[in-house]
Design an enzyme around this catalytic site. Sequence first.
Site, PDB file in Angstrom:
ATOM      1  N   LYS A   8      37.130  49.103  40.924  1.00 45.37           N
ATOM      2  CA  LYS A   8      38.217  48.308  41.498  1.00 45.37           C
ATOM      3  C   LYS A   8      39.520  48.682  40.820  1.00 45.37           C
ATOM      4  CE  LYS A   8      39.323  43.414  42.445  1.00 45.37           C
ATOM      5  NZ  LYS A   8      38.751  42.038  42.430  1.00 45.37           N
ATOM      6  N   SER A  66      38.375  39.672  46.524  1.00 48.29           N
ATOM      7  CA  SER A  66      39.380  40.702  46.379  1.00 48.29           C
ATOM      8  C   SER A  66      38.808  42.092  46.103  1.00 48.29           C
ATOM      9  CB  SER A  66      40.310  40.336  45.211  1.00 48.29           C
ATOM     10  OG  SER A  66      39.559  40.232  44.003  1.00 48.29           O
ATOM     11  N   SER A  83      35.236  36.721  44.152  1.00 44.36           N
ATOM     12  CA  SER A  83      35.555  38.075  44.609  1.00 44.36           C
ATOM     13  C   SER A  83      34.496  39.126  44.388  1.00 44.36           C
ATOM     14  CB  SER A  83      36.846  38.553  43.929  1.00 44.36           C
ATOM     15  OG  SER A  83      37.938  37.787  44.344  1.00 44.36           O
TER      16      SER A  83
END
Lengths: 443, 443
Positions: free
Chosen positions: B81, B150, B174
Site C-alpha cells: 500500500k 482504503s 481498511s
Amino acid sequence: MENDLNCLTASAAAAAIRAGETSSEMLVSACIARINDRESTVHAWVNFNAENALTQARECDAALARGDDVGPLHGVPVGLKDIIDTADLPTESGSRLFAGRRPAQDSACAALLRAAGAVILGKTVTTEFALTQARGTTNPHDPSRTPGGSSSGSAAAVADFMVQLAVGSQTGGSVIRPASFCGIYGYKPTYGSISRRGVLIISRYLDHLGLYSRSLEDLAIMGDALMQRDAGDFDMRFHPERQLSEITAEPEATEAPRLAYVKGPAWDHAEDHMPAVFDAYVAGLGGIIQEVELGGIFDQALDAQATIMNASLWANLGELCEQHPEEIEDETKERVIAGRDIRAADFIHATELADSLVRALDGLFENYDALVTAAAPGEAPTGLDYTGNAAFQRIWTMTGLPTLTLPLLQGPNGMPIGVQVIGPKGRDEELFRAARWLDALAE
Amino acid sequence: MENDLNCLTASAAAAAIRAGETSSEMLVSACIARINDRESTVHAWVNFNAENALTQARECDAALARGDDVGPLHGVPVGLKDIIDTADLPTESGSRLFAGRRPAQDSACAALLRAAGAVILGKTVTTEFALTQARGTTNPHDPSRTPGGSSSGSAAAVADFMVQLAVGSQTGGSVIRPASFCGIYGYKPTYGSISRRGVLIISRYLDHLGLYSRSLEDLAIMGDALMQRDAGDFDMRFHPERQLSEITAEPEATEAPRLAYVKGPAWDHAEDHMPAVFDAYVAGLGGIIQEVELGGIFDQALDAQATIMNASLWANLGELCEQHPEEIEDETKERVIAGRDIRAADFIHATELADSLVRALDGLFENYDALVTAAAPGEAPTGLDYTGNAAFQRIWTMTGLPTLTLPLLQGPNGMPIGVQVIGPKGRDEELFRAARWLDALAE
C-alpha cells in the site's frame, strides 16, 4: 532511640524475625508506640488500627512458628497511601466525599505486599485525590515545614521511624519530592511495572506507584515484591529482567558507572543555593560524571506534562467535581477544571512529545548508565499548605523512566536534599546498580 | 489462466522456486504480464516499475544459484500500500501533496519482507491518506463496483492474480472490508504486532498493518515474517508465542473449535440479505457455534471508535489540511476537520471504553476459541466513489483483537462475502487454528 526495633531497616527487621531474635508483634508494637508518641506532631496517618495491625503481626509469628514458608517481608509493617484499596481499612483518597469508604477487596499492591509477608500497618495521609490540597502532615525534621506531597504521610511516616516501608504514588512529582524533603530513599519504577488495580486513577498515562524506605536494599526488596504482571492494569508493560535485590546484594561494584549530570528546564525552578550544592556534589564524584544539557524538545516537556495531567484530571474527576462541589476543596476543583477545555489533538501531541523525549533519552543511555540531578528545587518549604514544586520530577513521570532519590545532601538550613538518579526505561536494574555505587560512596 | 505462475499461491510459488521448477524472474514476469493485461481496467498500482522488480527477481535467482540461505518468501512478489515507505519507489499516500516523494529508507515492513526474500513488485493504490477519497481502483469481480478501501489496490491486485501477496492498513475497516469485497484472504493481526515505522500514521491508537493473500497458509507465512519486535514503533507490544505457519502446517485438527456467532451494533448496518446468508452458514456449522449477543457497552463502541479516529486525524493531518487546502480533496478535509473540536476528556473516555471492551471480550474467550461474524455489510457496492461501510471492522480495530476474513460466501449478485473470524487479543495463533478449521470445512 536508634536501637529501637522501629528504627531497623526492613531487611534487618525481616532477618531478625526469621532468626527468632524478635517477633513481628514486637516490631509492630514498637512502631505503634512510636506513632502514639509522635502522631500528634507529624499527622502521617489517616486510618490506623493498632489492633488490626497486631492481629496481622501475631498471624505472621504463628506462621513462622508452624514452619510455613515465609516471604521476604514477613512480619514487617508497611504504610499505604490512602488512595490504595485495602479490604480491612477504609480508603478515602484524602476526600470528604469518600469518608469511611470500605473497598470490597485489596488492591493488587496490598495483596502482593501481604503475599510477601508484610503487615499493613495503616493508611497514610494523602492530599485530596493525590493532588495539591494538603491535609496537615508535617516534616519530621521540622514541623513548621511541609513533608511534600501528595504522598505526604507515606514519606513522613518512614522518615519519622513510624514504619519501615511505605507506598506512595506519583503523577507529577509525588513520590520523589517528599522523599527528598523528608530525607529518605524514594523510588518510582518504570511506568507500567507495578499494577494500579484498586488504586485511585487520576491519570492512567502518568500515575505510578512508588516506594519509600530508609535503605536502598529495602527499596529493592519491596520493588521485587510489587513488580508482578497483572492483567488488571492495562498499562503494565515492563518488568525488570533481574531481581533488584540481587543487584543490591552483589559484592561491591569494581567499575564506576558512567554518569551524566543533567539540568534542563527544571533548573529554572531551583532555589538559589542549589547549583552550588549540586556542583560541589558532582565535583566530588570526579571523572565518572559529565554535565549534559537537556535542551531542544526538553524545553516543551513541562508544558506537555501539564497538558496530559490536566486533561486526565478532568476526564477522571470532572464529573465528581460537578456533582459534589460542596464536598471538594476549591483548590482541587480549580486544578480539575483547568483540563476541561483541552483539545484532544493537543493531548495527543503531548503524549507524542513524551515518546520523543523517551527516544532522546534512550540515545543518552547509549553513553551513560544513569543520569543524576536534583530530586527537588531545594529544601522543604516552610508552611504546611504548599507541598512544593514538582518540576524536578515531571519529565521522568511523563517519560516513565525509573528514578530514585538518595538522601545524601543537606541545604543551608540543615534540611535534607535528595540526589535523584534516573535509569534507562524498563531497565530498573541498571538504575539500582548506579544508585548503589553512589550510595556506597557516600557512606 | 489458472495454470499460470501468477495464479500460484505464495507458498506454492516459493516452493517451486526453491525446487528449481521455476525462477523468481519467471514468476515476476508472469505477474508483470498480468498487470500489463489488466491494469487499465483494475487500476491497482500507483508506482510500479517492471525493471526494478525484475532486477530484484534476478538477484533472488542468483542468490539461490549461489546456494545462499533463503527466506520463506524468497523470490515471491509483494505489493505494498502506498503509505508504506520504500527506498526504491516513491511513497505518495494517495496525495498530490506527496507526489514523487522518495523516502530515504525502507519502512520496517518493507525491510522485513525483503529480508524474508520477497520482491517488492510495486506500490498499490490507496485512498487519499488512507481515508475515504477513492482513486479509481475497480473490483476485479465487477469493474462497476468498488474493491473497498482504503487498501483498494492491495486487495484488488491480489484478487486479480497480479501479485501473490500485499500489505494494506486498517484504522477503521481498511484491510478486512476490501478482502471481503474482493473475495480473498485478509488478516489484521493483534494491535502492536507489526511495526509501523516508516508508515503514514493517521491514528497511532488505531492504525494496524494487515495482509492479503489467496490462501490462509500465505497469510501465516507473511505474518511470521512481519511480526518482529521493533523499538521504532512505540506501540509494539504483542508477539505470537508460536509461528503462525506452524499452525497452518499442522496435521488436520481433530477437535472442532468452540465458536461464538456474534452480532452486535455493526449488524444495524448490514444489507437485508445478510442475516439469511450468515444464519445459513452458521446453521451449517452445527453445534460447534452458538449465537452470542454483544450488547451493553458494545452499543457505544462505534461512537467511541469515531471519537478516537477523528481526534487522531486532526492531530496528524490538521496542520497539513490548513497549510495546503488546495492540494487536498474536500472529502478528506471534511473528515479531518471533524476532529478539530473534540475534547481531550472525550478522547480519553473513548480509549477507556476500548479497554473495557477488551476486558469484556477477554471474558467471552474464556468460553470460546474464536468469534465469527460478517466481514462487511454485504457485497461490494456499485460505483467507485464510495468504498463501503466500515462498521463490521471498527470494534476489532479499536480493541486491537486479531481478525481475518475467509472468502467463503457469496451474495445475491454472485459477489464475494467474507466470513470474519476474530481471535483473543495477543493470541493470533488461536485465531489461525479456528480459521484453519473453518477454511478446511469449506473445501
